[in-house]
Design a protein around this motif. Structure first.
Motif, PDB file in Angstrom:
ATOM      1  N   PHE A  40       0.825  -1.213   0.000  1.00  0.00           N
ATOM      2  CA  PHE A  40       0.000   0.000   0.000  1.00  0.00           C
ATOM      3  C   PHE A  40       0.858   1.261   0.000  1.00  0.00           C
ATOM      4  O   PHE A  40       0.481   2.272  -0.597  1.00  0.00           O
ATOM      5  CB  PHE A  40      -0.941  -0.007   1.199  1.00  0.00           C
ATOM      6  CG  PHE A  40      -2.036  -1.034   1.102  1.00  0.00           C
ATOM      7  CD1 PHE A  40      -3.009  -0.940   0.123  1.00  0.00           C
ATOM      8  CD2 PHE A  40      -2.080  -2.113   1.967  1.00  0.00           C
ATOM      9  CE1 PHE A  40      -4.012  -1.898   0.003  1.00  0.00           C
ATOM     10  CE2 PHE A  40      -3.068  -3.070   1.870  1.00  0.00           C
ATOM     11  CZ  PHE A  40      -4.054  -2.961   0.883  1.00  0.00           C
ATOM     12  N   SER A  41       2.012   1.195   0.663  1.00  0.00           N
ATOM     13  CA  SER A  41       2.909   2.342   0.682  1.00  0.00           C
ATOM     14  C   SER A  41       3.411   2.681  -0.712  1.00  0.00           C
ATOM     15  O   SER A  41       3.602   3.851  -1.055  1.00  0.00           O
ATOM     16  CB  SER A  41       4.088   2.047   1.615  1.00  0.00           C
ATOM     17  OG  SER A  41       5.050   3.079   1.560  1.00  0.00           O
ATOM     18  N   SER A  42       3.617   1.639  -1.516  1.00  0.00           N
ATOM     19  CA  SER A  42       4.105   1.847  -2.886  1.00  0.00           C
ATOM     20  C   SER A  42       2.987   2.195  -3.852  1.00  0.00           C
ATOM     21  O   SER A  42       3.244   2.488  -5.023  1.00  0.00           O
ATOM     22  CB  SER A  42       4.799   0.580  -3.386  1.00  0.00           C
ATOM     23  OG  SER A  42       3.857  -0.465  -3.562  1.00  0.00           O
ATOM     24  N   ARG A  43       1.735   2.141  -3.346  1.00  0.00           N
ATOM     25  CA  ARG A  43       0.549   2.363  -4.183  1.00  0.00           C
ATOM     26  C   ARG A  43       0.489   1.376  -5.344  1.00  0.00           C
ATOM     27  O   ARG A  43       0.003   1.688  -6.434  1.00  0.00           O
ATOM     28  CB  ARG A  43       0.516   3.804  -4.704  1.00  0.00           C
ATOM     29  CG  ARG A  43       0.457   4.853  -3.612  1.00  0.00           C
ATOM     30  CD  ARG A  43       0.450   6.264  -4.180  1.00  0.00           C
ATOM     31  NE  ARG A  43       0.440   7.257  -3.109  1.00  0.00           N
ATOM     32  CZ  ARG A  43       0.464   8.583  -3.312  1.00  0.00           C
ATOM     33  NH1 ARG A  43       0.520   9.052  -4.558  1.00  0.00           N
ATOM     34  NH2 ARG A  43       0.450   9.403  -2.292  1.00  0.00           N
ATOM     35  N   GLY A  44       1.023   0.187  -5.102  1.00  0.00           N
ATOM     36  CA  GLY A  44       0.972  -0.855  -6.129  1.00  0.00           C
ATOM     37  C   GLY A  44       1.909  -0.634  -7.298  1.00  0.00           C
ATOM     38  O   GLY A  44       1.821  -1.342  -8.303  1.00  0.00           O
ATOM     39  N   LEU A 445      13.402   1.909   5.961  1.00  0.00           N
ATOM     40  CA  LEU A 445      13.964   2.615   4.794  1.00  0.00           C
ATOM     41  C   LEU A 445      13.010   2.661   3.610  1.00  0.00           C
ATOM     42  O   LEU A 445      13.396   3.096   2.522  1.00  0.00           O
ATOM     43  CB  LEU A 445      15.274   1.939   4.378  1.00  0.00           C
ATOM     44  CG  LEU A 445      16.409   1.983   5.406  1.00  0.00           C
ATOM     45  CD1 LEU A 445      17.535   1.037   5.004  1.00  0.00           C
ATOM     46  CD2 LEU A 445      16.945   3.405   5.550  1.00  0.00           C
ATOM     47  N   SER A 446      11.787   2.203   3.795  1.00  0.00           N
ATOM     48  CA  SER A 446      10.847   2.094   2.666  1.00  0.00           C
ATOM     49  C   SER A 446      10.559   3.441   2.016  1.00  0.00           C
ATOM     50  O   SER A 446      10.347   3.525   0.797  1.00  0.00           O
ATOM     51  CB  SER A 446       9.542   1.443   3.127  1.00  0.00           C
ATOM     52  OG  SER A 446       8.916   2.220   4.149  1.00  0.00           O
ATOM     53  N   GLY A 447      10.557   4.513   2.810  1.00  0.00           N
ATOM     54  CA  GLY A 447      10.286   5.831   2.243  1.00  0.00           C
ATOM     55  C   GLY A 447      11.330   6.241   1.222  1.00  0.00           C
ATOM     56  O   GLY A 447      11.009   6.885   0.212  1.00  0.00           O
TER      57      GLY A 447
END
Length: 463
Positions: A40-44, A445-447
């Motif tokens: 969801f963070s990557s918006r797919g 570090l995902s951001g």
């Protein structure tokens, strides 16, 4: 009972308890919940750019002058060689015999969220490459933690490296390879009996160790060239083999899928209807199959020749699709459609899969399976040496590499004659430990990956 038997029994019991705790609810939440957060963070975005991986694997963006050791396709083949084979053949059989058909559904879940997880872990493996004691550029979760999170998080880097040394052992592969060779080839040919089985297994273990030495002497470059030849050919061969069985039972396919879905939420096929066992088994075996969130695959992807970390992230996404959604599903359908899982009491691991193929191809079934399993199991053995060596060098430097190699080769021989339960529990337990530093660092570090992905896909036309 001898002292050795008593010791092995106690060790087996202790490791079983360790695995049950290690793969408890907190870790399942970390892997699946963390993967969903990344999705969801990557918006797919990773799923929308799967087509770009084809161009990367074809070498469209390769530049020999880029930092790294191997091209994209060799990095992926090396990563797949560490997951394909016994993780998909014996691993699926163990999942079904332990957690029932419903475990396959939860393996699928790990693969679907694992696509996003691998995008992040592989991107980070290139983004935060570091240098070993010789100054050579390296990638992997321990370097991501050291370079990306700083010294305060260094204990997590050591935790991954130590768990990697214990979990990336060749014993499971050599154990199951020798078992299949003995049961499906040597015993039917009359070459070995119960009385001299130990001698036969020991001899095969030595042969595997010597063959592995010939490949690992060339390090990651030779391993990559070996994997890129073996993996695609064996995948195609296995698909033809399994699709032949699935086609033979084509009328039963809807019922097999129905059984998987119904048992995934009821656990009726497991003794006592233990739904928790179904979920835990499926997720743990799925993680063992595709390694999403475990971090081992990042050790291979971190060696890719590229200056664009996101490119290797896109390449890595192919892994869970191939090894779990395709190969593991084919294996599961073969076991379920032939009914081997219902009359396989006392049969475990690769032998259960061999029995399933025997029900269709007769005596040729195990032989055909053997043709596929042995090369892939061997490629996993040499790949795990590379993974383990990177962990060893991170902990102890380059000076004592020969010590690790000698111990590793001895463990190939040991695995050929060891108890499957002990070997399996040790590896599965260590995979759980490796997942903790990998997922924690990835989530932290995902951001930065999201920003890098936005910049890359914005500036790269046609992707």
């Amino acid at each position: 009972m001898s002292f050795l038997e008593s010791f092995l029994g106690s060790l087996d019991s202790a490791l079983s308890t360790f695995v049950s705790y290690a793969w408890g609810t907190p870790l399942l939440v970390l892997l699946v919940g963390g993967g969903l957060f990344l999705l969801f963070s990557s918006r797919g975005r990773p799923y929308r750019h799967l087509g770009h991986s084809i161009d990367l694997l074809r070498g469209k963006y390769d530049d020999p002058s880029d930092p790294g050791q191997v091209p994209h396709r060799q990095a992926l083949s090396t990563a797949l060689s560490g997951t394909l084979g016994l993780g998909n053949i014996a691993g699926v059989a163990i999942a079904i015999s332990t957690g029932g058909p419903g475990a396959i559904f939860w393996m699928w879940v790990t693969a679907l969220v694992g696509v996003a997880t691998k995008f992040y872990t592989a991107t980070l493996a290139v983004m935060y490459r570091g240098r070993d004691s010789k100054g050579e550029i390296q990638g992997g979760p321990m370097y991501v933690i050291r370079e990306g999170l700083g010294k305060r998080w260094q204990p997590l880097a050591y935790l991954f490296a130590i768990a990697g040394l214990c979990g990336l052992l060749p014993s499971f592969q050599s154990n199951q390879t020798v078992q299949l060779l003995r049961v499906s080839f040597a015993e039917p040919m009359g070459w070995v009996s119960a009385d001299d089985a130990l001698q036969f297994e020991f001899g095969l273990g030595i042969a595997l160790a010597l063959a592995a030495l010939a490949v690992i002497a060339g390090r990651i470059q030779r391993i990559g060239r070996f994997a890129v030849r073996i993996v695609p050919a064996m995948v195609v061969f296995y698909l033809i083999l399994t699709l032949g069985v699935i086609g033979y039972f084509w009328q039963e396919i809807p019922a097999a899928f129905g059984l998987i879905f119904s048992d995934a939420f009821t656990g009726k096929a497991v003794a006592g209807g233990a739904l928790g066992t179904v979920i835990a088994t499926g997720i743990s075996r799925g993680a063992f199959s595709n390694e999403a969130g475990i971090g081992t695959e990042s050790l291979a992807h971190g060696a890719a020749k590229t200056t664009e970390p996101v490119r290797e992230g896109v390449v890595a996404m192919v892994g869970p699709i191939v090894d779990t959604l395709i190969i593991c599903t084919c294996t599961a359908l073969v076991i379920l459609l032939t009914g081997a899982w219902q009359h396989g009491e006392g049969v475990e691991g690769v032998s259960l899969t061999a029995d399933a193929f025997s029900s269709v191809f007769g005596g040729w079934g195990p032989v055909l399976l053997l043709i596929m399993v042995v090369p892939l199991a061997f490629s996993t053995i040499v790949t795990f040496w590379y993974y383990g060596m990177k962990c060893f060098v991170f902990l102890f430097g380059n000076r004592y590499q020969v010590v690790y190699t000698v111990i590793y080769l001895l463990l190939i021989v040991f695995g050929a004659v060891a108890s499957l339960n002990i070997v399996n529990n040790l590896i599965i337990g260590m995979y759980a430990v490796m997942a903790i530093p990998t997922m924690v660092s990835t989530l932290r570090l995902s951001g930065r990956v999201n920003q890098a992905a936005h910049d890359y896909f914005t500036k790269t036309p046609g992707v």
